[in-house]
Design an enzyme around this catalytic site. Structure first.
Site, short mmCIF file in Angstrom:
data_model
loop_
_atom_site.label_atom_id
_atom_site.label_comp_id
_atom_site.label_asym_id
_atom_site.label_seq_id
_atom_site.Cartn_x
_atom_site.Cartn_y
_atom_site.Cartn_z
N GLU A 184 71.27 13.76 36.55
CA GLU A 184 70.26 14.60 35.89
C GLU A 184 68.94 13.83 35.89
O GLU A 184 68.78 12.85 36.62
CB GLU A 184 70.71 14.94 34.46
CG GLU A 184 71.00 13.70 33.62
CD GLU A 184 71.59 14.02 32.26
OE1 GLU A 184 71.81 15.19 31.96
OE2 GLU A 184 71.84 13.06 31.50
N ASP A 220 63.93 9.61 27.16
CA ASP A 220 63.61 10.18 28.48
C ASP A 220 62.13 9.97 28.84
O ASP A 220 61.41 10.92 29.16
CB ASP A 220 63.92 11.69 28.50
CG ASP A 220 65.26 12.00 27.88
OD1 ASP A 220 66.24 11.31 28.22
OD2 ASP A 220 65.35 12.93 27.06
#
Length: 397
Positions: free
Chosen positions: A210, A44
Site C-alpha cells: 500500500e 504516513d
C-alpha cells in the site's frame, strides 16, 4: 476552599517560561541527529522540497484542522506552519467523531508553482486541494475520484505533460487489498480516470502492499511502497521503463537487527546539494507513528536506504547519523507544544475531534481560551469538542 487557595498560590509562584517544552530534540547540536526526528504521531508522512525549504504533511484522520503542514530548513528540525484542511467533508459525517476514518495517507507535490495535496478518505474517495503557498490558503477539497476503499494516492506529472496517479485499496471497504494500480489524470489533476492498470499483486510476497509514492528518475518510473503490515513490514521499490509496467521489485529497508519495527511508508527527498534521504514512520502503539529519517543513495538505479549491517543487500534503520547537507546550518526547532493561550488565535498544535462548531469556545485577547460545556455526548470518547494535541515524547510535562 482551602484546596482552591493552595492551588492558586502554587500557580502564582511558578516562573514564567517561554512556550516551548523542549521535550524532544533530535538535533544533537554537533552535526548529527538521532532518530526519531519527531516523536509524535505524524503518520504516513510525505515531504517535498521547494528551493531551500522542505514541507511535510501527514495523515490526520478525524482531527480538525487536518492535514498539518510542517516546515524545515534541514530535514531534522521541524515546526508547524498551518493546516491544509480547515473543515472536513462531507460535513454531515465529520461534524461527528469518526475515529480512524477521514484523512488517510496523503501526498504533497509541487507542480507549476503550486502545492498539491492528494488525500484519500477510505469511505468516499480521493480528494485534491492546492495552494500557491504552503501556509495557505488552500482550495476547497475536490473529489477527483469517488469510490469506497481507494487509498494512498500519489500523482506524477510526466515530462511529456501527461498526468498519472497511483493508489492502493483498503480491504475493509473495497473488498480487495494488497494491490497497486496506475491510472491517468487530466493535465490539471482535477479528474482521475477510471482506466486503472494493476502494476503489482502483492498477495504472494508483498502482502498488504500500500502507501505508494510515484517518482521518475533516469528514465525509470519508481513506485516506493510499504508492504508486510504497519507494525512488522518493510519498504519495497518497484521500477519500470514503462509507466504501466511490467515492474521489477526489490526490498530495500527492513527492521533487521534494529529495534525500529515496520520501517516503511514515507518520502524520498533530494537536497539542494544532491544528497538523497528517505522519511518513514515507526508504529509505537499509544504514541502513534513516529517519524524517522534515513540516509539514501542510488546503486545501479536502485535506492539503498539506511545501513546494511548484516550485508544481506537490504538496509536497516540508523539511530544516530550525520545531518543532511543543505548548504547552511540552522537553529534547533520543534513543533509547538506548551501554550499560555496569550494570542487571540488558537495555536497550531491544537485539534478538535470533529469539525469545529461555533458554540465550543473562543480564543480571547485577554490571555485565556474560553471553552463552553457541551453535554451532547454520552462519553468522552465520542465527544467532538475535545481540544487535543499529539503526544510530543515518551515523557513530557
Amino acid at each position: 476552599m482551602k484546596n482552591i487557595k493552595i492551588i492558586v498560590f502554587l500557580f502564582c509562584i511558578i516562573p514564567f517560561q517561554k512556550n516551548t517544552a523542549q521535550v524532544w530534540t533530535s538535533d544533537n547540536g554537533d552535526g548529527t541527529y538521532t532518530n526519531p526526528i519527531l516523536h509524535a504521531d505524524y503518520s504516513d508522512p510525505d515531504v517535498v522540497r521547494v528551493d531551500d525549504d522542505y514541507y511535510m504533511t501527514a495523515s490526520s484522520f478525524n482531527c480538525i484542522p487536518g492535514l498539518p503542514i510542517l516546515h524545515s530548513k534541514d530535514l531534522v528540525n521541524w515546526k508547524i506552519i498551518g493546516h491544509a484542511l480547515v473543515k472536513q467533508p462531507p460535513f454531515e459525517t465529520y461534524d461527528r467523531v469518526q475515529h480512524g476514518n477521514g484523512v488517510w495517507a496523503p501526498s504533497i507535490t509541487y507542480h507549476k508553482n503550486e502545492f498539491y495535496i492528494y488525500y484519500p478518505d477510505p469511505d468516499f474517495g480521493i480528494y485534491m486541494i492546492k495552494a500557491k503557498k504552503a501556509e495557505g490558503p488552500w482550495s476547497e477539497p475536490l473529489l477527483v475520484k469517488a469510490g469506497k476503499g481507494l487509498i494512498d494516492p500519489s500523482p506524477l506529472w510526466d515530462t511529456d505533460g501527461k498526468a498519472y496517479l497511483t493508489h492502493a485499496f483498503a480491504g475493509s471497504r473495497a473488498q480487495i487489498k494488497s494491490l497497486l494500480v496506475v491510472c491517468t489524470m487530466n493535465p490539471e489533476g482535477t479528474v482521475v480516470n477510471n482506466d486503472e492498470v494493476m502494476v503489482i499483486d502483492g498477495h504472494k510476497d508483498e502482502e498488504t502492499i500500500e502507501g505508494p509514492k510515484f517518482y521518475k528518475r533516469n528514465g525509470y518510473y519508481y513506485i516506493f511502497a510499504p508492504a508486510g503490515g504497519v507494525p512488522t513490514g518493510w519498504q519495497t521499490i518497484l521500477r519500470s521503463k514503462n509507466i504501466f509496467g511490467p515492474y521489477e521489485k526489490k526490498k530495500v529497508l527492513e527492521q533487521g537487527s534494529t529495534a525500529i519495527n515496520g520501517p516503511h511508508q514515507g518520502a524520498w527527498v533530494t537536497t539542494q546539494t544532491g544528497e538523497d534521504w528517505f522519511f518513514h514512520f515507526q508504529d509505537k502503539d499509544a504514541y502513534g507513528r513516529i517519524l524517522h529519517l534515513q540516509p539514501m543513495k542510488w546503486v545501479n538505479d536502485w535506492p539503498v536506504m539506511g545501513e546494511d549491517y548484516d550485508k544481506n543487500g537490504i538496509g536497516e534503520p540508523v539511530t544516530t547519523f550525520k545531518k543532511p547537507n543543505v548548504g547552511k546550518k540552522y537553529p534547533i526547532e520543534a513543533p509547538a507544544e506548551s501554550d499560555e493561550f496569550n494570542e487571540p488565535r488558537l495555536g497550531l498544535q491544537w485539534q478538535w475531534q470533529a469539525n469545529r462548531q461555533i458554540n465550543w469556545g473562543f480564543p480571547t485577547s485577554l490571555g485565556y481560551l474560553n471553552l463552553f460545556c457541551n453535554t451532547t455526548s454520552q462519553n468522552i470518547f465520542n465527544a467532538p469538542n475535545l481540544l487535543l494535541q499529539k503526544f510530543p515524547a515518551e515523557e513530557f510535562t
